[in-house]
Design a protein around this motif. Structure first.
Motif, PDB file in Angstrom:
ATOM      1  N   LYS A  32       1.162   5.827   5.602  1.00 16.67           N
ATOM      2  CA  LYS A  32       0.380   6.584   6.842  1.00 16.67           C
ATOM      3  C   LYS A  32      -0.803   5.687   7.048  1.00 16.67           C
ATOM      4  CE  LYS A  32       2.798  10.194   6.434  1.00 16.67           C
ATOM      5  NZ  LYS A  32       3.955  10.201   7.272  1.00 16.67           N
ATOM      6  N   SER A  33      -1.428   4.586   6.177  1.00 20.77           N
ATOM      7  CA  SER A  33      -2.418   3.854   6.795  1.00 20.77           C
ATOM      8  C   SER A  33      -2.098   2.373   6.449  1.00 20.77           C
ATOM      9  CB  SER A  33      -3.695   4.214   5.976  1.00 20.77           C
ATOM     10  OG  SER A  33      -3.362   4.243   4.651  1.00 20.77           O
ATOM     11  N   TYR A  34      -2.557   1.586   7.024  1.00 20.25           N
ATOM     12  CA  TYR A  34      -2.296   0.129   6.996  1.00 20.25           C
ATOM     13  C   TYR A  34      -3.758  -0.560   6.908  1.00 20.25           C
ATOM     14  CZ  TYR A  34       2.568   0.562   7.494  1.00 20.25           C
ATOM     15  OH  TYR A  34       3.688   0.780   7.252  1.00 20.25           O
ATOM     16  N   ASP A  35      -3.714  -1.645   6.029  1.00 20.27           N
ATOM     17  CA  ASP A  35      -4.978  -2.373   5.910  1.00 20.27           C
ATOM     18  C   ASP A  35      -4.436  -3.793   6.579  1.00 20.27           C
ATOM     19  OD1 ASP A  35      -7.713  -3.121   5.510  1.00 20.27           O
ATOM     20  OD2 ASP A  35      -7.454  -2.889   3.248  1.00 20.27           O
ATOM     21  N   TYR A  36      -5.543  -4.850   6.326  1.00 20.08           N
ATOM     22  CA  TYR A  36      -5.159  -6.302   6.572  1.00 20.08           C
ATOM     23  C   TYR A  36      -3.972  -6.767   5.822  1.00 20.08           C
ATOM     24  CZ  TYR A  36      -9.455  -6.211   9.278  1.00 20.08           C
ATOM     25  OH  TYR A  36     -10.533  -5.913  10.079  1.00 20.08           O
ATOM     26  N   VAL A  37      -3.960  -6.527   4.373  1.00 20.03           N
ATOM     27  CA  VAL A  37      -2.732  -6.793   3.684  1.00 20.03           C
ATOM     28  C   VAL A  37      -2.148  -5.645   3.199  1.00 20.03           C
ATOM     29  CG1 VAL A  37      -2.188  -8.428   1.749  1.00 20.03           C
ATOM     30  CG2 VAL A  37      -3.858  -9.161   3.284  1.00 20.03           C
ATOM     31  N   ASN A  38      -0.927  -5.661   3.267  1.00 21.52           N
ATOM     32  CA  ASN A  38      -0.344  -4.313   2.965  1.00 21.52           C
ATOM     33  C   ASN A  38       0.921  -4.618   2.018  1.00 21.52           C
ATOM     34  OD1 ASN A  38      -1.566  -2.077   4.769  1.00 21.52           O
ATOM     35  ND2 ASN A  38      -1.083  -4.133   5.808  1.00 21.52           N
ATOM     36  N   ASP A  39       0.657  -4.935   0.566  1.00 21.15           N
ATOM     37  CA  ASP A  39       1.594  -5.824  -0.349  1.00 21.15           C
ATOM     38  C   ASP A  39       2.526  -4.569  -1.049  1.00 21.15           C
ATOM     39  OD1 ASP A  39       3.191  -7.389  -1.736  1.00 21.15           O
ATOM     40  OD2 ASP A  39       1.446  -7.951  -3.233  1.00 21.15           O
ATOM     41  N   PHE A  40       3.296  -3.975  -0.200  1.00 18.86           N
ATOM     42  CA  PHE A  40       4.309  -2.712  -0.940  1.00 18.86           C
ATOM     43  C   PHE A  40       5.326  -3.269  -1.676  1.00 18.86           C
ATOM     44  CE2 PHE A  40       3.117  -1.058   3.535  1.00 18.86           C
ATOM     45  CZ  PHE A  40       2.008  -0.340   3.076  1.00 18.86           C
ATOM     46  N   GLU A  41       5.624  -4.630  -1.615  1.00 19.65           N
ATOM     47  CA  GLU A  41       6.647  -5.460  -2.205  1.00 19.65           C
ATOM     48  C   GLU A  41       5.825  -5.944  -3.685  1.00 19.65           C
ATOM     49  OE1 GLU A  41      10.631  -7.841  -1.863  1.00 19.65           O
ATOM     50  OE2 GLU A  41       8.973  -8.353  -0.479  1.00 19.65           O
ATOM     51  N   LYS A  42       4.490  -5.966  -3.858  1.00 17.92           N
ATOM     52  CA  LYS A  42       3.941  -6.492  -5.023  1.00 17.92           C
ATOM     53  C   LYS A  42       4.141  -7.824  -5.194  1.00 17.92           C
ATOM     54  CE  LYS A  42       1.999  -2.370  -5.824  1.00 17.92           C
ATOM     55  NZ  LYS A  42       1.326  -2.092  -4.604  1.00 17.92           N
ATOM     56  N   ILE A  43       4.190  -8.858  -4.198  1.00 16.52           N
ATOM     57  CA  ILE A  43       4.555 -10.258  -4.120  1.00 16.52           C
ATOM     58  C   ILE A  43       3.237 -11.000  -4.513  1.00 16.52           C
ATOM     59  CG2 ILE A  43       6.378 -10.311  -2.755  1.00 16.52           C
ATOM     60  CD1 ILE A  43       4.870 -11.099  -0.501  1.00 16.52           C
ATOM     61  N   MET A  44       2.095 -10.521  -4.577  1.00 12.19           N
ATOM     62  CA  MET A  44       0.928 -10.877  -4.945  1.00 12.19           C
ATOM     63  C   MET A  44       0.018 -10.098  -5.847  1.00 12.19           C
ATOM     64  SD  MET A  44      -0.531 -12.098  -1.019  1.00 12.19           S
ATOM     65  CE  MET A  44      -0.125 -10.616  -0.223  1.00 12.19           C
ATOM     66  N   SER A  45      -0.936 -10.709  -6.580  1.00  9.76           N
ATOM     67  CA  SER A  45      -1.755  -9.858  -7.517  1.00  9.76           C
ATOM     68  C   SER A  45      -2.854  -9.518  -6.473  1.00  9.76           C
ATOM     69  CB  SER A  45      -2.616 -10.984  -8.304  1.00  9.76           C
ATOM     70  OG  SER A  45      -3.390 -11.705  -7.635  1.00  9.76           O
ATOM     71  N   SER A 107       9.774 -10.099   3.310  1.00 11.13           N
ATOM     72  CA  SER A 107      10.474  -9.273   2.405  1.00 11.13           C
ATOM     73  C   SER A 107      11.042 -10.540   1.364  1.00 11.13           C
ATOM     74  CB  SER A 107      11.481  -8.556   2.784  1.00 11.13           C
ATOM     75  OG  SER A 107      12.382  -7.912   1.975  1.00 11.13           O
ATOM     76  N   LYS A 108      10.558 -10.383   0.255  1.00  9.07           N
ATOM     77  CA  LYS A 108      11.122 -11.312  -0.954  1.00  9.07           C
ATOM     78  C   LYS A 108      12.381 -10.856  -1.196  1.00  9.07           C
ATOM     79  CE  LYS A 108       9.899 -12.667  -5.772  1.00  9.07           C
ATOM     80  NZ  LYS A 108       9.212 -12.528  -6.871  1.00  9.07           N
TER      81      LYS A 108
END
Length: 163
Positions: A32-45, A107-108
């Motif tokens: 429903k919302s997006y920012d500059y970085v949207n790490d839904f896969e949790k590939i970054m801290s 996508s990792k």
């Protein structure tokens, strides 16, 4: 006999109509919302995602071009990352009023990355140059497992090209 023939035709063609694919509803697939970085896969801290987001936000002020990064482990019900990215871009613009200049979907899980730019970016950078930046700066780091560094290096190079 006519009733039997009609029944046979209905039974034969009805499954084709009921299983026909319809275009997925973006509002049930995308966030429903997006920012500059949207790490839904949790590939970054979280700190890496925040740092990259802050960098992209600051660069938007200089370049007047918004770069958005989305990581996802699944593109279901889509089967193609390009189609997923195009529909996500349309959804961002039409529903959320987010006008991205460059959208990076990674996508990792699927081992894929899709980068797309709008026409106004193509004045400063060709698709081939964009592809070259991704293959030179991003992909080698992704292969090492350092998604943050790859995305950081890649976005830095993209920003240099569009400044």
């Amino acid at each position: 006999m006519k009733k039997l023939l009609l029944l046979f035709i209905i039974v034969l063609f009805l499954p084709n109509y009921s299983s026909a694919q319809t275009k997925p509803d973006p509002e049930t697939i995308f966030a429903k919302s997006y920012d500059y970085v949207n790490d839904f896969e949790k590939i970054m801290s979280p700190s890496q995602a925040k740092s990259l987001g802050d960098f992209l936000k600051a660069s938007e002020t200089k370049t007047k071009s918004k770069i958005l990064i989305v990581s996802t482990s699944s593109i279901s019900p889509y089967t193609d990352l390009t189609e997923y990215s195009l529909d996500l871009d349309k959804y961002l613009l039409s529903k959320l009023k987010v006008d991205t200049s460059i959208l990076i979907v990674i996508s990792k899980q699927l081992r894929q990355i899709q980068v797309q730019g709008v026409d106004k970016i193509r004045i400063k950078m060709t698709d081939e140059e964009m592809k070259n930046i991704i293959s030179t700066y991003v992909v080698p780091e992704l292969k090492k497992g350092d998604y943050y560094k790859g995305l950081q290096l890649g976005t830095e190079q993209l920003i240099k090209k569009i400044e």
